[in-house]
Every structure is written in structure tokens, then in C-alpha cells.
Design a protein around this motif. Structure first.
Motif, PDB file in Angstrom:
ATOM      1  N   ILE A   7      54.953  25.140  18.636  1.00 15.77           N
ATOM      2  CA  ILE A   7      53.649  25.184  18.178  1.00 15.77           C
ATOM      3  C   ILE A   7      53.251  25.358  19.083  1.00 15.77           C
ATOM      4  CG2 ILE A   7      53.969  22.631  17.764  1.00 15.77           C
ATOM      5  CD1 ILE A   7      53.305  21.823  20.377  1.00 15.77           C
ATOM      6  N   GLY A   8      54.142  26.508  19.467  1.00 10.36           N
ATOM      7  CA  GLY A   8      53.601  27.306  20.902  1.00 10.36           C
ATOM      8  C   GLY A   8      54.484  28.393  21.220  1.00 10.36           C
ATOM      9  N   GLN A   9      53.977  29.750  21.607  1.00  2.62           N
ATOM     10  CA  GLN A   9      54.399  30.450  22.492  1.00  2.62           C
ATOM     11  C   GLN A   9      54.639  30.825  23.345  1.00  2.62           C
ATOM     12  OE1 GLN A   9      55.098  34.814  20.685  1.00  2.62           O
ATOM     13  NE2 GLN A   9      56.590  34.707  21.659  1.00  2.62           N
ATOM     14  N   ILE A  10      55.604  30.857  24.589  1.00  3.37           N
ATOM     15  CA  ILE A  10      55.360  30.723  26.057  1.00  3.37           C
ATOM     16  C   ILE A  10      55.121  32.319  26.460  1.00  3.37           C
ATOM     17  CG2 ILE A  10      56.090  30.348  28.839  1.00  3.37           C
ATOM     18  CD1 ILE A  10      57.702  28.001  27.521  1.00  3.37           C
ATOM     19  N   VAL A  11      53.650  33.001  27.339  1.00  3.06           N
ATOM     20  CA  VAL A  11      53.859  34.241  26.713  1.00  3.06           C
ATOM     21  C   VAL A  11      53.619  34.679  28.587  1.00  3.06           C
ATOM     22  CG1 VAL A  11      51.922  34.269  24.723  1.00  3.06           C
ATOM     23  CG2 VAL A  11      50.583  33.868  26.704  1.00  3.06           C
ATOM     24  N   ASN A  12      53.615  33.331  29.311  1.00  2.00           N
ATOM     25  CA  ASN A  12      53.299  34.610  31.070  1.00  2.00           C
ATOM     26  C   ASN A  12      53.082  32.850  31.720  1.00  2.00           C
ATOM     27  OD1 ASN A  12      52.605  36.272  33.518  1.00  2.00           O
ATOM     28  ND2 ASN A  12      51.023  36.975  32.298  1.00  2.00           N
ATOM     29  N   GLY A  18      55.346  27.063  38.988  1.00  2.00           N
ATOM     30  CA  GLY A  18      55.971  26.928  37.604  1.00  2.00           C
ATOM     31  C   GLY A  18      54.502  26.172  36.378  1.00  2.00           C
ATOM     32  N   GLU A  19      53.967  26.805  35.948  1.00  2.00           N
ATOM     33  CA  GLU A  19      53.273  26.405  34.533  1.00  2.00           C
ATOM     34  C   GLU A  19      53.436  27.836  34.572  1.00  2.00           C
ATOM     35  OE1 GLU A  19      49.592  23.820  36.146  1.00  2.00           O
ATOM     36  OE2 GLU A  19      49.239  25.660  37.260  1.00  2.00           O
ATOM     37  N   VAL A  20      53.042  27.384  32.615  1.00  2.00           N
ATOM     38  CA  VAL A  20      53.049  29.074  31.736  1.00  2.00           C
ATOM     39  C   VAL A  20      51.805  28.454  31.452  1.00  2.00           C
ATOM     40  CG1 VAL A  20      56.094  28.047  32.213  1.00  2.00           C
ATOM     41  CG2 VAL A  20      54.664  27.213  30.609  1.00  2.00           C
ATOM     42  N   LYS A  21      51.499  29.969  30.998  1.00  2.00           N
ATOM     43  CA  LYS A  21      50.754  30.075  30.050  1.00  2.00           C
ATOM     44  C   LYS A  21      51.447  30.087  28.417  1.00  2.00           C
ATOM     45  CE  LYS A  21      47.259  32.515  31.221  1.00  2.00           C
ATOM     46  NZ  LYS A  21      46.685  33.916  31.281  1.00  2.00           N
ATOM     47  N   VAL A  22      50.800  29.072  27.009  1.00  2.00           N
ATOM     48  CA  VAL A  22      50.886  28.604  26.180  1.00  2.00           C
ATOM     49  C   VAL A  22      50.009  29.506  24.969  1.00  2.00           C
ATOM     50  CG1 VAL A  22      51.547  27.281  24.291  1.00  2.00           C
ATOM     51  CG2 VAL A  22      52.415  27.212  26.737  1.00  2.00           C
ATOM     52  N   TYR A  23      50.621  30.251  23.741  1.00  2.00           N
ATOM     53  CA  TYR A  23      49.407  30.161  23.419  1.00  2.00           C
ATOM     54  C   TYR A  23      49.417  29.931  21.928  1.00  2.00           C
ATOM     55  CZ  TYR A  23      47.479  32.919  19.117  1.00  2.00           C
ATOM     56  OH  TYR A  23      46.323  33.220  17.885  1.00  2.00           O
ATOM     57  N   PRO A  24      48.395  28.324  21.828  1.00  2.00           N
ATOM     58  CA  PRO A  24      48.863  27.382  20.879  1.00  2.00           C
ATOM     59  C   PRO A  24      49.641  28.323  19.010  1.00  2.00           C
ATOM     60  CG  PRO A  24      46.669  27.267  21.017  1.00  2.00           C
ATOM     61  CD  PRO A  24      47.192  28.478  22.105  1.00  2.00           C
ATOM     62  N   LEU A  25      50.269  27.499  18.423  1.00  2.00           N
ATOM     63  CA  LEU A  25      50.121  27.766  17.024  1.00  2.00           C
ATOM     64  C   LEU A  25      50.196  26.874  16.560  1.00  2.00           C
ATOM     65  CD1 LEU A  25      53.734  30.029  17.701  1.00  2.00           C
ATOM     66  CD2 LEU A  25      51.196  30.904  16.860  1.00  2.00           C
ATOM     67  N   GLY A  67      60.695  19.991  36.632  1.00  2.00           N
ATOM     68  CA  GLY A  67      61.410  20.427  36.910  1.00  2.00           C
ATOM     69  C   GLY A  67      60.983  22.269  36.976  1.00  2.00           C
ATOM     70  N   ILE A  68      60.462  22.585  36.673  1.00  2.00           N
ATOM     71  CA  ILE A  68      59.978  24.161  36.611  1.00  2.00           C
ATOM     72  C   ILE A  68      58.989  23.946  37.817  1.00  2.00           C
ATOM     73  CG2 ILE A  68      59.368  26.387  35.054  1.00  2.00           C
ATOM     74  CD1 ILE A  68      61.614  24.952  34.221  1.00  2.00           C
ATOM     75  N   ASP A  69      59.241  24.260  39.102  1.00  2.00           N
ATOM     76  CA  ASP A  69      58.530  24.122  40.157  1.00  2.00           C
ATOM     77  C   ASP A  69      57.868  25.724  40.684  1.00  2.00           C
ATOM     78  OD1 ASP A  69      58.276  21.355  39.611  1.00  2.00           O
ATOM     79  OD2 ASP A  69      60.230  21.361  41.199  1.00  2.00           O
ATOM     80  N   ASP A  70      58.560  26.816  40.059  1.00  2.00           N
ATOM     81  CA  ASP A  70      58.120  27.522  40.833  1.00  2.00           C
ATOM     82  C   ASP A  70      58.391  28.570  39.731  1.00  2.00           C
ATOM     83  OD1 ASP A  70      60.927  29.590  40.346  1.00  2.00           O
ATOM     84  OD2 ASP A  70      61.718  27.804  42.247  1.00  2.00           O
ATOM     85  N   ALA A  74      59.918  29.604  36.233  1.00  2.00           N
ATOM     86  CA  ALA A  74      58.911  29.404  35.013  1.00  2.00           C
ATOM     87  C   ALA A  74      58.144  30.952  34.009  1.00  2.00           C
ATOM     88  CB  ALA A  74      57.247  29.066  35.366  1.00  2.00           C
ATOM     89  N   GLU A  75      59.345  32.554  35.556  1.00  2.00           N
ATOM     90  CA  GLU A  75      59.641  33.138  34.279  1.00  2.00           C
ATOM     91  C   GLU A  75      60.112  33.309  33.146  1.00  2.00           C
ATOM     92  OE1 GLU A  75      59.120  37.049  33.159  1.00  2.00           O
ATOM     93  OE2 GLU A  75      57.552  36.039  34.527  1.00  2.00           O
ATOM     94  N   LYS A  76      61.869  32.551  33.252  1.00  2.00           N
ATOM     95  CA  LYS A  76      62.007  32.326  32.034  1.00  2.00           C
ATOM     96  C   LYS A  76      61.982  31.966  30.929  1.00  2.00           C
ATOM     97  CE  LYS A  76      65.688  32.117  36.153  1.00  2.00           C
ATOM     98  NZ  LYS A  76      66.985  30.709  36.841  1.00  2.00           N
TER      99      LYS A  76
END
Length: 167
Positions: A7-12, A18-25, A67-70, A74-76
Motif C-alpha cells: 500500500i506504500g513505499q517508505i522513501v525517506n 523515527g517517523e518515515v515518509k511514505v509514497y502511497p500506492l 519502537g522506531i524512535d530515532d 527509521a533509516e533502516k
């Protein structure tokens, strides 16, 4: 059929918490509001991530996972696809299909001529365009009700009536 749907791809990453930017699919970007958990593939296994929060910036989705707090954690996740189980997908209106369910289905005319198999579905502004590929040609077929006479996902067949001059 695929059991897990992207439903999306984490792009950054987004920020340092720890937040991630997601391109929605997905057609409906707001569908992320109903997501409690998602899956990402890691070492050939699906890992569950629980959603702590969702917000929107322009056409992107910002997701905070528990649990993703930094930023390093998030980069992983960068470039990974966010998936949901098929049972958790949005219920589609009648005569609407998931693109992943259409890929690979045989397309033929009402007279029985095999045109090829669906290779891709291109999203355009007015209507979708089906890319149908055979061994010797590729055809672009507009996704119109006047063209598509029958779509049978279970029997993996699509019957079309091609407009004059398309092939």
C-alpha cells in the motif's frame, strides 16, 4: 493471488524521532488512517510494525511506528514496501479490482483472439490504461467499460471489444 498487498513505499525518514515518509500506492491516501499495523519484508520474512500515528504532507504519508524512535532506526526502513494482509485491504466497489490481481491475466477479444497478458496498469487522469503484452507485441488498451466486456479474476481471463484501429 497475493496474500500481502503493498500500500506504500517508505522513501525517506522524516525528522529525528523515527517517523518515515511514505509514497502511497493506493487510490485513497486516507486509507492509512485505518491501518493499525503493517508488514515490511526483512531478511525474506515479513516483520510486523505497529502504527503509532499518521499524518499527511501534500501527497505523502508520514507514519510513526511503535519502537522506531530515532532517525537511525527509521533509516533502516528506507525503500521497503509497506504491506497489509489481503483481509485488511479496503473493500472495493463493484467492478473495481486490485492492480496486483490483474497482472498476468490473459486478455482476449470476444471472438477468441488472444491479445496477451496484462503486464501493467497505468494510472492516467481520466482512465486507467492496460498494458497487454504477447510474444510479438505490446498493446495499450483503455480501461473503459465500453472496451472491457468481462473481467474474471477467478478464471484469469479478460474479454475485450477493441475500438476500431487500436490494433
Amino acid at each position: 493471488m497475493l496474500e500481502y498487498i503493498s500500500i506504500g513505499q517508505i522513501v525517506n525518514t522524516h525528522g529525528i524521532k523515527g517517523e518515515v515518509k511514505v509514497y502511497p500506492l493506493t487510490d485513497d491516501i486516507n486509507r492509512f488512517d485505518q491501518v493499525n499495523h503493517v508488514y515490511v519484508e526483512e531478511d525474506n520474512e515479513l516483520k510486523v510494525l505497529h502504527v503509532a500515528g499518521v499524518k499527511y504532507i501534500k501527497n505523502m504519508v508520514i507514519i510513526k511506528f511503535i519502537g522506531i524512535d530515532d532517525v537511525n532506526s527509521a533509516e533502516k526502513l528506507r525503500n521497503k514496501y509497506i504491506k497489509v494482509h489481503r483481509k485488511d485491504t479496503v473493500k472495493l466497489p463493484k467492478d473495481t479490482y486490485l492492480i496486483c490481481d490483474l497482472i498476468g491475466i490473459e486478455v482476449r477479444t470476444e471472438s477468441g483472439e488472444i491479445l496477451g497478458k496484462v503486464k501493467d496498469v497505468l494510472r492516467t487522469g481520466s482512465n486507467d490504461v492496460f498494458v497487454v503484452k504477447s510474444d510479438d507485441r505490446e498493446i495499450l488498451i483503455p480501461g473503459l467499460k465500453s472496451v472491457f466486456k468481462k473481467i474474471d479474476i477467478d478464471n484469469e481471463e479478460i474479454i475485450v471489444e477493441l475500438p476500431e484501429g487500436l490494433v
